[in-house]
Write a protein that holds these residues in place. Sequence first.
Motif, PDB file in Angstrom:
ATOM      1  N   ALA A  78      -0.929  -5.446   3.186  1.00 38.05           N
ATOM      2  CA  ALA A  78      -0.743  -5.292   4.914  1.00 38.05           C
ATOM      3  C   ALA A  78      -0.440  -3.656   4.985  1.00 38.05           C
ATOM      4  O   ALA A  78      -0.941  -3.380   6.089  1.00 38.05           O
ATOM      5  CB  ALA A  78       0.417  -6.155   5.314  1.00 38.05           C
ATOM      6  N   ALA A  79       0.206  -3.207   4.440  1.00 36.59           N
ATOM      7  CA  ALA A  79       0.727  -1.735   4.575  1.00 36.59           C
ATOM      8  C   ALA A  79      -0.595  -1.122   4.392  1.00 36.59           C
ATOM      9  O   ALA A  79      -0.816  -0.122   5.270  1.00 36.59           O
ATOM     10  CB  ALA A  79       1.891  -1.533   3.534  1.00 36.59           C
ATOM     11  N   LEU A  80      -1.133  -1.389   3.378  1.00 33.45           N
ATOM     12  CA  LEU A  80      -2.682  -0.469   2.941  1.00 33.45           C
ATOM     13  C   LEU A  80      -3.730  -0.833   4.154  1.00 33.45           C
ATOM     14  O   LEU A  80      -4.226   0.431   4.599  1.00 33.45           O
ATOM     15  CB  LEU A  80      -3.330  -0.892   1.747  1.00 33.45           C
ATOM     16  CG  LEU A  80      -2.561  -0.423   0.547  1.00 33.45           C
ATOM     17  CD1 LEU A  80      -3.124  -0.900  -0.543  1.00 33.45           C
ATOM     18  CD2 LEU A  80      -2.325   1.229   0.511  1.00 33.45           C
ATOM     19  N   ALA A  81      -3.565  -2.048   4.655  1.00 30.33           N
ATOM     20  CA  ALA A  81      -4.566  -2.017   5.759  1.00 30.33           C
ATOM     21  C   ALA A  81      -4.229  -1.363   7.070  1.00 30.33           C
ATOM     22  O   ALA A  81      -5.105  -1.051   7.906  1.00 30.33           O
ATOM     23  CB  ALA A  81      -4.597  -3.707   6.039  1.00 30.33           C
ATOM     24  N   SER A  82      -3.004  -1.234   7.442  1.00 26.23           N
ATOM     25  CA  SER A  82      -2.357  -0.805   8.663  1.00 26.23           C
ATOM     26  C   SER A  82      -2.639   1.052   8.622  1.00 26.23           C
ATOM     27  O   SER A  82      -2.851   1.337   9.506  1.00 26.23           O
ATOM     28  CB  SER A  82      -1.017  -0.929   8.881  1.00 26.23           C
ATOM     29  OG  SER A  82       0.072  -0.499   7.902  1.00 26.23           O
ATOM     30  N   PRO A 113      -1.995   8.319   7.429  1.00 29.45           N
ATOM     31  CA  PRO A 113      -0.797   8.696   7.307  1.00 29.45           C
ATOM     32  C   PRO A 113      -0.662  10.059   7.885  1.00 29.45           C
ATOM     33  O   PRO A 113      -1.471  11.015   8.261  1.00 29.45           O
ATOM     34  CB  PRO A 113      -0.474   8.876   5.784  1.00 29.45           C
ATOM     35  CG  PRO A 113      -1.491   7.949   5.126  1.00 29.45           C
ATOM     36  CD  PRO A 113      -2.924   7.710   6.219  1.00 29.45           C
ATOM     37  N   ASP A 114       0.482  10.370   8.503  1.00 28.40           N
ATOM     38  CA  ASP A 114       0.757  11.441   9.120  1.00 28.40           C
ATOM     39  C   ASP A 114       2.399  11.783   9.166  1.00 28.40           C
ATOM     40  O   ASP A 114       2.974  11.099   8.434  1.00 28.40           O
ATOM     41  CB  ASP A 114       0.315  11.462  10.890  1.00 28.40           C
ATOM     42  CG  ASP A 114       0.911  10.363  11.481  1.00 28.40           C
ATOM     43  OD1 ASP A 114       1.827   9.896  11.010  1.00 28.40           O
ATOM     44  OD2 ASP A 114       0.241  10.104  12.451  1.00 28.40           O
ATOM     45  N   ASN A 164       3.398   1.141  11.474  1.00 26.86           N
ATOM     46  CA  ASN A 164       1.899   1.295  12.247  1.00 26.86           C
ATOM     47  C   ASN A 164       1.676   0.471  13.048  1.00 26.86           C
ATOM     48  O   ASN A 164       1.208   0.921  13.956  1.00 26.86           O
ATOM     49  CB  ASN A 164       0.999   1.273  10.760  1.00 26.86           C
ATOM     50  CG  ASN A 164       0.842   2.422   9.790  1.00 26.86           C
ATOM     51  OD1 ASN A 164       1.215   3.434  10.514  1.00 26.86           O
ATOM     52  ND2 ASN A 164       0.673   2.306   8.803  1.00 26.86           N
ATOM     53  N   VAL A 165       2.005  -0.757  13.145  1.00 28.24           N
ATOM     54  CA  VAL A 165       1.528  -1.607  13.896  1.00 28.24           C
ATOM     55  C   VAL A 165       2.559  -1.603  15.268  1.00 28.24           C
ATOM     56  O   VAL A 165       1.690  -1.779  16.536  1.00 28.24           O
ATOM     57  CB  VAL A 165       1.833  -3.264  13.537  1.00 28.24           C
ATOM     58  CG1 VAL A 165       1.007  -3.413  12.230  1.00 28.24           C
ATOM     59  CG2 VAL A 165       3.284  -3.502  13.364  1.00 28.24           C
ATOM     60  N   SER A 166       3.487  -1.103  15.250  1.00 26.95           N
ATOM     61  CA  SER A 166       4.153  -0.496  16.390  1.00 26.95           C
ATOM     62  C   SER A 166       3.471   0.713  17.291  1.00 26.95           C
ATOM     63  O   SER A 166       3.853   0.816  18.393  1.00 26.95           O
ATOM     64  CB  SER A 166       5.777  -0.273  16.187  1.00 26.95           C
ATOM     65  OG  SER A 166       5.718   1.176  15.521  1.00 26.95           O
TER      66      SER A 166
END
Length: 372
Positions: free
Chosen positions: A8-12, A18-19, A254-256
């Motif tokens: 899930a983290a990689l998909a997001s 990344p920034d 990321n989703v936020s």
Amino acid sequence: MLVIAATAALASMVAIPPDQAYLDYFDWETIGCLFCVLAVANALRRIGAFDRIARTVIGLNRQPRTIAVAMITVTALFSMAFTNDIALIIMLPLSASVLVGMRQINLLPTVFALQALAANLCGMITPFGNPQNLYLYSRYQLDLGEFFGVMTPPFFVSFVGIMAATWLLASGMSAQVPSDDASAVSRMPLDSRRLLAYGVLFFVALLAVFRVIPFLTAVAVVAIAIAISDRKTLAEIDYALLATFLCFFIFAGNVSRLPWLEDALIPLMSQWGLLTSALTSQVISNVPAAVILSHFTEGWQALLVGVNIGGAGTFVGSLASLIAIRYFSLSQKVFTPLREPGAPTMGRFLVRFGFLNAIFFVGLLLLFQFVL
């Protein structure tokens, strides 16, 4: 769960590359405090402290019903102090051994299901009882009075309900435990020096949780002390759980930042925070639900109660529930009586487990969303 969280983290990260903002995703205080609690709990487990306490309490009882109550009560107490996962890992194998020894294997599905409920629902009363509590306690910078004020009512209802269910469902059993069990327990060796040292380390961990001392100080003290005392303890810490949290932080951060999700969740959390939190937990488990939904609300009260109630319900409502299912399967492989004709099957256990979880989930949800 770690694989799912990492995926899930990689998909997001595809949607949000990344920034600089990634640096703000991680709640290192939660990770540090959770490390301390897990490390001390594992150290106490390795010297037999938990086993000694549990067997002593069980040995003081003589009837299967009171023994069932004792096992479930100890599970609840362990979950309050050392997280719900640790409580089940300690108590489920002991419960299986005791019930098989008493020739009360038909009671095993009920006891396992109620122990899982006790671990999930009774651990809600402390900031370190459930992992999502530790995160939310840190995320919203709560104080202990605020936390207890919100969590005492659902805890009280849950505990009374679990004890009543145990007393009712374990009735009708008449076998007795051999009279020398308690004395045998008292002869079990226990390293008093290490017990005292680990007790001090647990106090250090609590000071970090309550923000009396910096969490980095606690991490350093606990890690160094345990490395000197028993290096294997550090190797056996549940690092997968810590890594899972890190992945959840990335995914939630990321989703936020997705505008459409923000537009959908902020109104829901504002009007139906408890219901949304509890139902989300049924699908993705209460730990990731807490991490994700915390980005869309400042109403921590509804979120906190919701994700804790969400520990009941479906099999994935809490990771601890999966531990109970896993240990029932292992018990069938270890104990011959559980493989004999007429012994409780996995299907029977899952039905009892699902039925009890559904009752507690629906009852608590109706009570605290629509009544109180």
